[in-house]
Design an enzyme around this catalytic site. Structure first.
Site, short mmCIF file in Angstrom:
data_model
loop_
_atom_site.label_atom_id
_atom_site.label_comp_id
_atom_site.label_asym_id
_atom_site.label_seq_id
_atom_site.Cartn_x
_atom_site.Cartn_y
_atom_site.Cartn_z
N ARG A 70 -34.68 -40.51 1.59
CA ARG A 70 -35.98 -40.03 2.26
C ARG A 70 -35.98 -38.52 2.49
O ARG A 70 -37.11 -38.12 2.59
CB ARG A 70 -35.69 -40.92 3.62
CG ARG A 70 -35.93 -42.47 3.71
CD ARG A 70 -35.74 -43.07 5.01
NE ARG A 70 -36.20 -44.43 4.83
CZ ARG A 70 -35.19 -45.34 4.42
NH1 ARG A 70 -33.91 -44.93 4.28
NH2 ARG A 70 -35.35 -46.49 4.37
N GLU A 107 -16.98 -45.15 7.85
CA GLU A 107 -16.53 -45.73 8.71
C GLU A 107 -15.82 -47.13 7.94
O GLU A 107 -14.67 -47.22 8.34
CB GLU A 107 -17.58 -46.57 9.74
CG GLU A 107 -17.60 -45.77 10.91
CD GLU A 107 -18.51 -46.32 11.92
OE1 GLU A 107 -18.33 -47.50 12.50
OE2 GLU A 107 -19.63 -46.18 12.20
#
Length: 181
Positions: A70, A107
């Site tokens: 994006r 993560e």
């Protein structure tokens, strides 16, 4: 930004960003920049805000980098406004030629980004662009990647910031966001 963004344009922009609960996984509230492009007034407001932001950087940066995917919606336009080059930062295996690569932790697992080795020159001052900052992982990794090329990241710019995740504190360069959620 040296001048305050137009508050009416910011409101119009924010009003046209759709939120999708539990996407791409449960517990995530996804903020979708693409919904802005479905409304001509909101799209024009975004265009105006980007132009004002870009002009506030005139003479301060030499090259615009943007993060896949994006960031590619905004980085080339900012480069055009400033009359400077645009260079993509992509996921592993998407760029031809000699690339500089950085693997970084997430993560749960790792990711890898690349930039073409000749995309930045030693001593250049750069802007990194993306649509959103959440935990700051991809912006931090992009700053580290450009450092390996000898490029100085002057600033990182995003349209949206998920402020409660404190991602900007991880990024080693200044972070500017148009909207905070």
């Amino acid at each position: 930004m040296t001048t305050a963004p137009n508050s009416e344009e910011l409101k119009l922009l924010k009003d046209h960003i759709e939120s999708f609960p539990d996407f791409p996984s449960p517990g995530i509230l996804f903020r979708d920049i693409f919904s802005v492009f479905r409304n001509q007034s909101a799209s024009q407001a975004l265009h105006s805000l980007l132009k004002s932001y870009a002009l506030s950087l005139k003479g301060q940066i030499d090259v615009v980098f943007a993060i896949e995917s994006r960031g590619f919606l905004f980085g080339p336009y900012i480069g055009q406004v400033l009359g400077i080059p645009f260079v993509p930062i992509r996921k592993k295996g998407k760029l031809p030629g000699v690339v500089e690569r950085l693997e970084y932790g997430l993560e749960y697992g790792t990711d890898c980004i690349e930039v073409q080795e000749d995309g930045g020159k030693v001593g250049q001052k750069a802007l990194i662009v993306d649509d959103l900052i959440a935990t700051g992982g991809s912006l931090t990794a992009s700053c580290q990647l450009l450092k390996t090329l000898g490029v100085e990241v002057v600033e990182c710019f995003v349209i949206m910031e998920l402020a409660d995740l404190n991602g900007r504190q991880k990024v080693p360069s200044k972070v500017v966001s148009l909207l905070q959620f």
